[in-house]
Design a protein around this motif. Structure first.
Motif, PDB file in Angstrom:
ATOM      1  N   PRO A  74      21.881 -22.512   6.898  1.00 13.72           N
ATOM      2  CA  PRO A  74      20.710 -23.209   7.460  1.00 13.72           C
ATOM      3  C   PRO A  74      19.534 -22.260   7.694  1.00 13.72           C
ATOM      4  O   PRO A  74      19.688 -21.050   7.769  1.00 13.72           O
ATOM      5  N   ASP A  75      18.363 -22.882   7.848  1.00 10.46           N
ATOM      6  CA  ASP A  75      17.164 -22.180   8.312  1.00 10.46           C
ATOM      7  C   ASP A  75      16.617 -21.166   7.319  1.00 10.46           C
ATOM      8  O   ASP A  75      15.980 -20.175   7.720  1.00 10.46           O
ATOM      9  N   ALA A  76      16.835 -21.369   6.016  1.00  7.01           N
ATOM     10  CA  ALA A  76      16.282 -20.456   5.011  1.00  7.01           C
ATOM     11  C   ALA A  76      14.803 -20.759   4.795  1.00  7.01           C
ATOM     12  O   ALA A  76      14.356 -21.908   4.942  1.00  7.01           O
ATOM     13  N   LEU A  77      14.046 -19.738   4.431  1.00  9.76           N
ATOM     14  CA  LEU A  77      12.600 -19.883   4.247  1.00  9.76           C
ATOM     15  C   LEU A  77      12.142 -19.209   2.961  1.00  9.76           C
ATOM     16  O   LEU A  77      12.658 -18.140   2.595  1.00  9.76           O
ATOM     17  N   ALA A  78      11.169 -19.833   2.290  1.00  7.23           N
ATOM     18  CA  ALA A  78      10.370 -19.138   1.285  1.00  7.23           C
ATOM     19  C   ALA A  78       9.130 -18.620   2.008  1.00  7.23           C
ATOM     20  O   ALA A  78       8.799 -19.084   3.096  1.00  7.23           O
ATOM     21  N   VAL A  79       8.456 -17.647   1.410  1.00  6.08           N
ATOM     22  CA  VAL A  79       7.254 -17.123   2.060  1.00  6.08           C
ATOM     23  C   VAL A  79       6.129 -16.984   1.038  1.00  6.08           C
ATOM     24  O   VAL A  79       6.326 -16.467  -0.062  1.00  6.08           O
ATOM     25  N   ALA A  80       4.949 -17.514   1.411  1.00  8.78           N
ATOM     26  CA  ALA A  80       3.731 -17.311   0.626  1.00  8.78           C
ATOM     27  C   ALA A  80       2.980 -16.151   1.265  1.00  8.78           C
ATOM     28  O   ALA A  80       2.794 -16.118   2.487  1.00  8.78           O
ATOM     29  N   ILE A  81       2.567 -15.191   0.445  1.00  7.95           N
ATOM     30  CA  ILE A  81       1.876 -13.992   0.922  1.00  7.95           C
ATOM     31  C   ILE A  81       0.473 -13.994   0.317  1.00  7.95           C
ATOM     32  O   ILE A  81       0.306 -13.856  -0.893  1.00  7.95           O
ATOM     33  N   ARG A  82      -0.535 -14.154   1.184  1.00  9.99           N
ATOM     34  CA  ARG A  82      -1.923 -14.146   0.715  1.00  9.99           C
ATOM     35  C   ARG A  82      -2.549 -12.782   1.000  1.00  9.99           C
ATOM     36  O   ARG A  82      -2.475 -12.277   2.114  1.00  9.99           O
ATOM     37  N   THR A  83      -3.146 -12.203  -0.030  1.00 12.61           N
ATOM     38  CA  THR A  83      -3.901 -10.957   0.111  1.00 12.61           C
ATOM     39  C   THR A  83      -5.181 -11.097  -0.709  1.00 12.61           C
ATOM     40  O   THR A  83      -5.372 -12.090  -1.420  1.00 12.61           O
ATOM     41  N   GLY A  84      -6.011 -10.054  -0.628  1.00 11.04           N
ATOM     42  CA  GLY A  84      -7.231 -10.068  -1.427  1.00 11.04           C
ATOM     43  C   GLY A  84      -6.975 -10.029  -2.915  1.00 11.04           C
ATOM     44  O   GLY A  84      -7.863 -10.346  -3.717  1.00 11.04           O
ATOM     45  N   ALA A  85      -5.746  -9.668  -3.309  1.00 11.81           N
ATOM     46  CA  ALA A  85      -5.398  -9.611  -4.745  1.00 11.81           C
ATOM     47  C   ALA A  85      -4.927 -10.961  -5.270  1.00 11.81           C
ATOM     48  O   ALA A  85      -4.745 -11.128  -6.477  1.00 11.81           O
ATOM     49  N   GLY A  86      -4.697 -11.903  -4.370  1.00 13.05           N
ATOM     50  CA  GLY A  86      -4.188 -13.212  -4.787  1.00 13.05           C
ATOM     51  C   GLY A  86      -3.006 -13.636  -3.944  1.00 13.05           C
ATOM     52  O   GLY A  86      -2.631 -12.956  -2.979  1.00 13.05           O
ATOM     53  N   MET A  87      -2.400 -14.754  -4.313  1.00 10.18           N
ATOM     54  CA  MET A  87      -1.271 -15.291  -3.554  1.00 10.18           C
ATOM     55  C   MET A  87       0.048 -15.067  -4.287  1.00 10.18           C
ATOM     56  O   MET A  87       0.166 -15.342  -5.486  1.00 10.18           O
ATOM     57  N   VAL A  88       1.031 -14.595  -3.527  1.00 12.34           N
ATOM     58  CA  VAL A  88       2.397 -14.444  -4.023  1.00 12.34           C
ATOM     59  C   VAL A  88       3.248 -15.505  -3.338  1.00 12.34           C
ATOM     60  O   VAL A  88       3.110 -15.733  -2.141  1.00 12.34           O
ATOM     61  N   LEU A  89       4.134 -16.164  -4.085  1.00 12.78           N
ATOM     62  CA  LEU A  89       5.115 -17.078  -3.492  1.00 12.78           C
ATOM     63  C   LEU A  89       6.505 -16.543  -3.825  1.00 12.78           C
ATOM     64  O   LEU A  89       6.867 -16.408  -4.993  1.00 12.78           O
ATOM     65  N   HIS A  90       7.265 -16.214  -2.777  1.00 12.51           N
ATOM     66  CA  HIS A  90       8.619 -15.665  -2.911  1.00 12.51           C
ATOM     67  C   HIS A  90       9.590 -16.732  -2.417  1.00 12.51           C
ATOM     68  O   HIS A  90       9.559 -17.118  -1.253  1.00 12.51           O
ATOM     69  N   THR A  91      10.469 -17.208  -3.303  1.00  9.78           N
ATOM     70  CA  THR A  91      11.347 -18.330  -2.938  1.00  9.78           C
ATOM     71  C   THR A  91      12.471 -17.921  -1.994  1.00  9.78           C
ATOM     72  O   THR A  91      13.041 -18.779  -1.311  1.00  9.78           O
ATOM     73  N   GLY A  92      12.816 -16.610  -1.929  1.00  3.43           N
ATOM     74  CA  GLY A  92      14.092 -16.255  -1.314  1.00  3.43           C
ATOM     75  C   GLY A  92      15.209 -16.906  -2.124  1.00  3.43           C
ATOM     76  O   GLY A  92      15.017 -17.287  -3.283  1.00  3.43           O
ATOM     77  N   ASP A  93      16.393 -17.038  -1.556  1.00  2.00           N
ATOM     78  CA  ASP A  93      17.465 -17.799  -2.200  1.00  2.00           C
ATOM     79  C   ASP A  93      17.249 -19.270  -1.888  1.00  2.00           C
ATOM     80  O   ASP A  93      17.024 -19.634  -0.723  1.00  2.00           O
ATOM     81  N   PHE A  94      17.346 -20.132  -2.908  1.00  2.89           N
ATOM     82  CA  PHE A  94      17.094 -21.547  -2.644  1.00  2.89           C
ATOM     83  C   PHE A  94      17.756 -22.427  -3.688  1.00  2.89           C
ATOM     84  O   PHE A  94      18.133 -21.974  -4.765  1.00  2.89           O
ATOM     85  N   LYS A  95      17.896 -23.698  -3.322  1.00  2.00           N
ATOM     86  CA  LYS A  95      18.252 -24.754  -4.271  1.00  2.00           C
ATOM     87  C   LYS A  95      17.523 -26.017  -3.832  1.00  2.00           C
ATOM     88  O   LYS A  95      16.769 -26.000  -2.841  1.00  2.00           O
TER      89      LYS A  95
END
Length: 561
Positions: A155-176
């Motif tokens: 439970p309680d898993a998260l993906a994280v979006a990382i915004r910087t001046g270079a653009g946006m990164v989306l990291h899924t972590g482990d997911f289904k």
């Protein structure tokens, strides 16, 4: 598509306005996930997990990510984001905090609670926590973070979006993308689509199941199988699963209530983690169903369920000790049922089958993934990954979390949906996102960091090679005393062997050749003890290989008297 190259050089300075991404573990293996993001001189780290050793790594307890390339920059780390509470994502955190204890830790409630118990074991109490939920935003230095709910086998898993001046990164972590999860918390595809509309410049996606076609089955598919096991079992039931698999434990607890059985946890990590999950409300434990494991002896076997660690055949786990009949108070009897409610992690097959055979030998019926649907993966299969690529429509993709074949399969999926730039990197390979384009720019030193007892990083690959030789071929020691005045062998050679079944009488035939070789070496002017030891090693090595087809470790000792 870019591929890593073994001859990559040290990366150049990061261009101004660029984002640098370096994985210190988790790319090319299933485990020890850790990725660093650098922007404007500051660093954000996502995950810090461990990898468990395989048979060819004797004596090793854990394998850590190798963050040596940023060791002198730990003060530049803004935060450590933990996507979920599995060991391969949080297990190395205490070792990182030993080097800088005040790194802010960011994660969901359950993730931080599981980490806390680990930190207490390492006597790390004064840590900085930031508890977050899906939909929440936080800023650390130049990194603006947004958290997205994802469904996983914890439970309680998260993906994280990382915004910087270079653009946006989306990291899924482990997911289904389980559409009927047991806790009702689905992967937030609406958030994925919204982020895609905003523009995802780099998409880091879980590759573990990229080779598996279609969609990963729902956890609910297992419930009828568990119910059937309970219905057909006449005696005790022992369920083995990961100590963090709250969903699976919930299913077993529900089945136990339905079939009027009492449940006990066996294994320290299982007891600890399920207490945490219960206290935080992630595990619903019906009144009166739980008992202490030692109370089970007083109950009839048809009213008993044990939930145990050891589904991967770990040698010191509860299930392995039960299979070997050396557990303190759990003894397998004819007619017991053992349910292995987990997948086989690559490399663990032999250990698991050894446990299955041990249990079967004592008359237990073993139900496992090979003969029943008792486990579903926690990772997105190919159909789910395609779905994600289509709704996110990223500009660049960096497959993560998996062996190289998994990442290549994931890359093929991304390209099939029209992603033009897919970067395949491995641990230590440096990827820069500059002006909207991600590309490999170099490589930093990145190996295995072995934990061996209280030692961290002291054991090398060379040490493991020596251990394998000792384990497979044994050793021969030769002691010779050389008279420093006459230069002649004064005593010996005295030869001892262990672990290679060599006949000690056969050593007589090599003693004179050793003396002759030493006499010749000394006559040639080689009087250094090290050189003389190498002479002995060559003579004995050639003999044992020719005469006995063995390659033991040879330990020569030359003493000058």
């Amino acid at each position: 598509m870019s591929h890593p190259h073994p001859e990559l050089s040290t990366p150049p300075a990061l261009p101004k306005g660029g984002l640098r991404v370096t994985a210190f573990g988790g790319l090319g293996e299933v485990g020890r996930n850790m990725t660093a993001f650098e922007y404007d001189g500051r660093i954000l780290v996502v995950d810090c997990g461990v990898l468990f050793p395989e048979d060819h790594q004797p004596g090793v307890d854990l394998i850590l990510p190798d963050w040596s390339s940023i060791r002198d920059r730990l003060d530049d780390i803004e935060a450590l984001v933990l996507t979920h509470g599995h060991e391969d994502h949080i297990g190395a955190t205490p070792y990182l905090l030993r080097e800088r204890q005040d790194i802010p830790l960011v994660g969901s409630e359950l993730t931080l609670a599981l980490l806390d118990s680990k930190l207490r074991e390492h006597r790390l109490r004064e840590t900085v926590h930031h508890k977050v939920k899906e939909g929440q935003k936080l800023t650390f230095g130049p990194f603006e973070l947004e958290f997205v709910a994802v469904n996983h086998s914890i439970p309680d898993a998260l993906a994280v979006a990382i915004r910087t001046g270079a653009g946006m990164v989306l990291h899924t972590g482990d997911f289904k993308m389980d559409q009927l999860p047991l806790d009702g918390r689905i992967t937030d595809l609406r958030a994925f689509a919204r982020l895609g509309e905003e523009g995802v410049d780099l998409f880091l996606t879980d590759s573990t199941n990229a080779e598996t076609p279609g969609f990963t089955p729902s956890e609910k598919k297992i419930t009828p199988v568990i119910d059937q096991v309970f219905r057909e079992s006449q005696q005790r039931i022992i369920v083995a699963c990961f100590a963090s698999h709250v969903h699976r434990v919930q299913q077993v607890l529900d089945a136990a209530v339905a079939h009027r059985r009492k449940v006990a946890y066996v294994g320290r990590s299982m007891v600890r983690n399920m207490a945490i999950a219960r206290d935080l409300g992630y595990l619903k434990v019906p009144e009166g169903v739980l008992v202490e494991a030692k109370e089970l002896a007083t109950l009839p076997p048809e009213r008993v369920v044990l939930i145990s660690t050891g589904s991967q055949g770990e040698p010191m786990s509860a299930l392995s000790r039960i299979a070997q009949r050396n557990h303190n108070f759990v003894h397998i009897e004819e007619g017991d049922t053992v349910l292995l409610a987990s997948s086989l992690i690559p490399g663990n097959e032999n250990a698991v089958y050894r446990v299955i055979n041990g249990l079967a030998r004592w008359g237990a019926k073993v139900v496992h993934k090979g003969n029943a649907m008792v486990h579903v993966s926690g990772h997105a299969s190919a159909g789910e990954l395609l779905y994600c690529y289509n709704i996110v429509q990223p500009r660049n993709v960096l497959p993560v979390h998996g062996e190289i074949r998994h990442m290549l399969a994931n890359a093929d999926l991304a390209r099939a949906t029209g992603v033009e730039n897919v970067v395949i990197a491995e641990d230590g390979v440096v990827v820069d996102l500059v002006d909207g384009l991600a590309k490999i720019v170099g490589k930093v030193e990145c190996g295995n960091v072995f934990v061996d007892g209280s030692s961290v990083g002291d054991v090398t690959e060379s040490d493991l090679k020596d251990r394998r030789i000792l384990g497979e071929e044994g050793f021969i020691s030769i002691i010779v005393v050389v008279d420093s005045v006459s230069g002649k062998v004064a005593a010996g050679p005295e030869i001892h062997a262990r672990g290679n079944a060599l006949d000690h009488a056969s050593f007589d035939e090599i003693k004179q050749p050793i003396i002759n070789a030493l006499d010749q070496a000394i006559a040639d002017g080689n009087t250094d003890a090290y050189q003389l030891q190498q002479t002995v090693r060559r003579v004995v090595g050639r003999w044992v290989n020719t005469a006995h087809r063995r390659r033991p470790m040879i330990i020569p000792v030359v003493i000058e008297a």
